[in-house]
Scaffold this motif. Structure first.
Motif, PDB file in Angstrom:
ATOM      1  N   ALA A  27      -4.498  19.810  -7.989  1.00 43.52           N
ATOM      2  CA  ALA A  27      -3.275  20.574  -7.761  1.00 43.52           C
ATOM      3  C   ALA A  27      -2.045  19.723  -8.062  1.00 43.52           C
ATOM      4  O   ALA A  27      -2.069  18.489  -7.940  1.00 43.52           O
ATOM      5  N   GLU A  45      -4.798  24.290  -9.655  1.00 44.45           N
ATOM      6  CA  GLU A  45      -3.668  25.098  -9.198  1.00 44.45           C
ATOM      7  C   GLU A  45      -2.353  24.354  -9.400  1.00 44.45           C
ATOM      8  O   GLU A  45      -2.250  23.156  -9.128  1.00 44.45           O
ATOM      9  N   ASN A  46      -1.366  25.079  -9.921  1.00 42.67           N
ATOM     10  CA  ASN A  46      -0.016  24.538 -10.108  1.00 42.67           C
ATOM     11  C   ASN A  46      -0.022  23.255 -10.939  1.00 42.67           C
ATOM     12  O   ASN A  46       0.584  22.246 -10.561  1.00 42.67           O
ATOM     13  N   LYS A  90      -4.938  28.820 -11.314  1.00 41.24           N
ATOM     14  CA  LYS A  90      -3.806  29.572 -10.789  1.00 41.24           C
ATOM     15  C   LYS A  90      -2.506  28.791 -10.973  1.00 41.24           C
ATOM     16  O   LYS A  90      -2.463  27.576 -10.771  1.00 41.24           O
TER      17      LYS A  90
END
Length: 208
Positions: free
Chosen positions: A6, A44-45, A77
């Protein structure tokens, strides 16, 4: 990866007019997100950012090049592929080239890509698409977009260029063992930019 990555960024910096990432197969962020019955990898991100102009490719492959990840067996995501500034570009080039992901073909339990985007240039010889090569085996892509100039350079009927997806579907749409119907969904997504080649489509070459 069978865990989580992330809030991480890859900066593509070309050296001596050579691609920042180059290989037989190539991806800007990772080659695969792993799946197991007890765990599913998550990214994610995260981002891939080019700091170069379009004079040479940022990511180049003899085979298949993908802007973010080569094969997805998990969850993506809030991630992206883009240039750092408006006067720069991220160029993904290969025999086949896809702006974000080559294949999302988890055979068990599906995979998902949500709220991700590509802004750049995608150049393939055989096939090219602004976001994804194949979305199959219960894969779901939603709320994503590709703002990309896409081209497939071979001058024969096999060469195909698409604004968002090469294809979404798969031959194993019905699983007789557990009566599962695979979805292969692309929902609330859009494509912008130019598309050029022998066979072209604004969004997807095929959905079945």
């Amino acid at each position: 990866n069978s865990g989580k990555i992330a809030n991480s960024i890859v900066y593509l910096i070309n050296k001596d007019d050579e691609p920042a990432i180059e290989g037989l197969q190539a991806a800007g962020f990772a080659m695969s997100i792993h799946y197991s019955p007890s765990d599913r990898g998550i990214i994610e991100n995260c981002g891939v950012i080019s700091t170069e102009t379009a004079t040479v490719p940022s990511i180049k492959a003899e085979g298949v090049a993908a802007g973010f990840i080569w094969q997805n067996y998990g969850t993506l995501k809030g991630s992206y592929v883009r240039a750092m500034n408006s006067y720069e570009d991220v160029v993904i080039q290969g025999y086949e080239a896809y702006g974000f992901i080559y294949s999302g073909n988890a055979s068990v339990g599906g995979n998902s890509v949500e709220e991700c985007y590509v802004v750049g240039t995608v150049k393939g010889s055989l096939n090219a698409a602004g976001f994804v090569g194949s979305n199959n085996a219960d894969g779901v892509i939603k709320k994503c977009y590709a703002n990309a100039n896409v081209s497939a350079s071979l001058t024969n009927e096999l060469a195909k260029a698409s604004g968002f997806a090469h294809w979404s579907g798969g031959k194993n749409q019905w699983n007789e063992n557990d009566a599962t119907v695979y979805k292969h969904w692309i929902v609330n997504c859009y494509a912008a930019g130019t598309v050029s080649g022998y066979t072209t489509s604004g969004f997807a070459y095929s959905a079945f």
